[in-house]
Design an enzyme around this catalytic site. Structure first.
Site, PDB file in Angstrom:
ATOM      1  CG  ASN A  56      -1.987   1.035   1.152  1.00  0.00           C
ATOM      2  OD1 ASN A  56      -1.774   2.211   1.422  1.00  0.00           O
ATOM      3  ND2 ASN A  56      -3.160   0.622   0.734  1.00  0.00           N
ATOM      4  CE1 TYR A  95       5.718   3.095   0.488  1.00  0.00           C
ATOM      5  CE2 TYR A  95       7.665   3.349   1.876  1.00  0.00           C
ATOM      6  CZ  TYR A  95       7.032   3.518   0.655  1.00  0.00           C
ATOM      7  OH  TYR A  95       7.702   4.090  -0.395  1.00  0.00           O
ATOM      8  CB  CYS A 135       3.607 -10.814   4.484  1.00  0.00           C
ATOM      9  SG  CYS A 135       4.791  -9.714   5.248  1.00  0.00           S
ATOM     10  CD  GLU A 195       5.220 -15.050   4.240  1.00  0.00           C
ATOM     11  OE1 GLU A 195       4.759 -14.033   3.678  1.00  0.00           O
ATOM     12  OE2 GLU A 195       6.417 -15.180   4.523  1.00  0.00           O
ATOM     13  CB  CYS A 244       8.276 -10.865   8.288  1.00  0.00           C
ATOM     14  SG  CYS A 244       6.519 -10.608   8.597  1.00  0.00           S
ATOM     15  CB  CYS A 291       4.251 -13.961   8.422  1.00  0.00           C
ATOM     16  SG  CYS A 291       3.653 -12.679   7.293  1.00  0.00           S
TER      17      CYS A 291
HETATM   18  N1  THU Z   1       7.097  -9.777   2.514  1.00  0.00           N
HETATM   19  C1  THU Z   1       6.313 -10.892   2.429  1.00  0.00           C
HETATM   20  O1  THU Z   1       5.348 -10.942   1.652  1.00  0.00           O
HETATM   21  N2  THU Z   1       6.628 -11.948   3.212  1.00  0.00           N
HETATM   22  C2  THU Z   1       7.697 -11.993   4.075  1.00  0.00           C
HETATM   23  O2  THU Z   1       7.835 -12.943   4.813  1.00  0.00           O
HETATM   24  C3  THU Z   1       8.666 -10.895   4.079  1.00  0.00           C
HETATM   25  C4  THU Z   1       8.212  -9.648   3.430  1.00  0.00           C
HETATM   26  C5  THU Z   1       6.766  -8.632   1.656  1.00  0.00           C
HETATM   27  C6  THU Z   1       6.240  -7.426   2.385  1.00  0.00           C
HETATM   28  C7  THU Z   1       6.597  -6.326   1.411  1.00  0.00           C
HETATM   29  O3  THU Z   1       5.577  -6.238   0.442  1.00  0.00           O
HETATM   30  C8  THU Z   1       7.859  -6.801   0.730  1.00  0.00           C
HETATM   31  O4  THU Z   1       7.919  -8.209   1.003  1.00  0.00           O
HETATM   32  C9  THU Z   1       9.121  -6.149   1.234  1.00  0.00           C
HETATM   33  O5  THU Z   1       9.221  -6.196   2.614  1.00  0.00           O
END
Ligand code: THU
Length: 135
Positions: free
Chosen positions: A48, A51, A56, A58, A89, A92
């Site tokens: 978005n 931010y 994510c 997951e 992350c 998640c």
């Molecule tokens: N991101 C994920 O989709 N999964 C993760 O486990 C790590 C980060 C995404 C969030 C953001 O859109 C981009 O990766 C950079 O952080």
């Protein structure tokens, strides 16, 4: 979980990454969760312009499943850009903990090649679990 199922789940994660909305980071992630009932829900990260509203891949996949009434999971596959192993992350990981500790996180590269796996319990060795509040 057998090799074929891991490959299927990784392929679904690649498909999920195709609908990622990541114009800011350009870091394309895909995830696919396998329910105990045998269904697969896939998703990509959705960013978005504000931010902090980003979600994510997951969590997109898990929330799609939960919103369809599925809360028992066998595994989740996660793929990131390039060939390096992507790990979920911390936010998640916490969302995964909500739905149990003994399910599998399968990691892959952008083409869905298998890179490794571990359980949620291994990813979160000292978890804050629902039992803290529910007893
Ligand atoms: N991101 C994920 O989709 N999964 C993760 O486990 C790590 C980060 C995404 C969030 C953001 O859109 C981009 O990766 C950079 O952080």
């Amino acid at each position: 979980m057998n090799k074929e199922m891991k490959a299927t789940l990784l392929k679904a994660a690649v498909e999920g990454s195709k609908n990622a909305h990541c114009p800011y980071s350009k870091y394309r992630v895909g995830a696919a969760v396998l329910t105990k009932t045998g269904k697969i829900y896939q998703g990509g990260n959705i960013e978005n312009v504000s931010y902090g509203a980003t979600v994510c891949a997951e969590r997109v996949a898990i929330w799609k499943a939960v919103s369809e009434g599925e809360k028992e999971f066998e595994a989740i596959a996660v793929i990131g850009p390039g060939t390096s192993e992507g790990y979920p992350c911390a936010q998640c990981r916490q969302v995964m903990v909500e739905f149990g500790l003994d399910w599998l996180v399968v990691s892959g590269d952008q083409d869905g090649n298998y890179l490794g796996d571990m359980t949620v319990r291994e990813l979160v060795p000292f978890p804050f679990t629902p039992s803290a509040l529910l007893g």
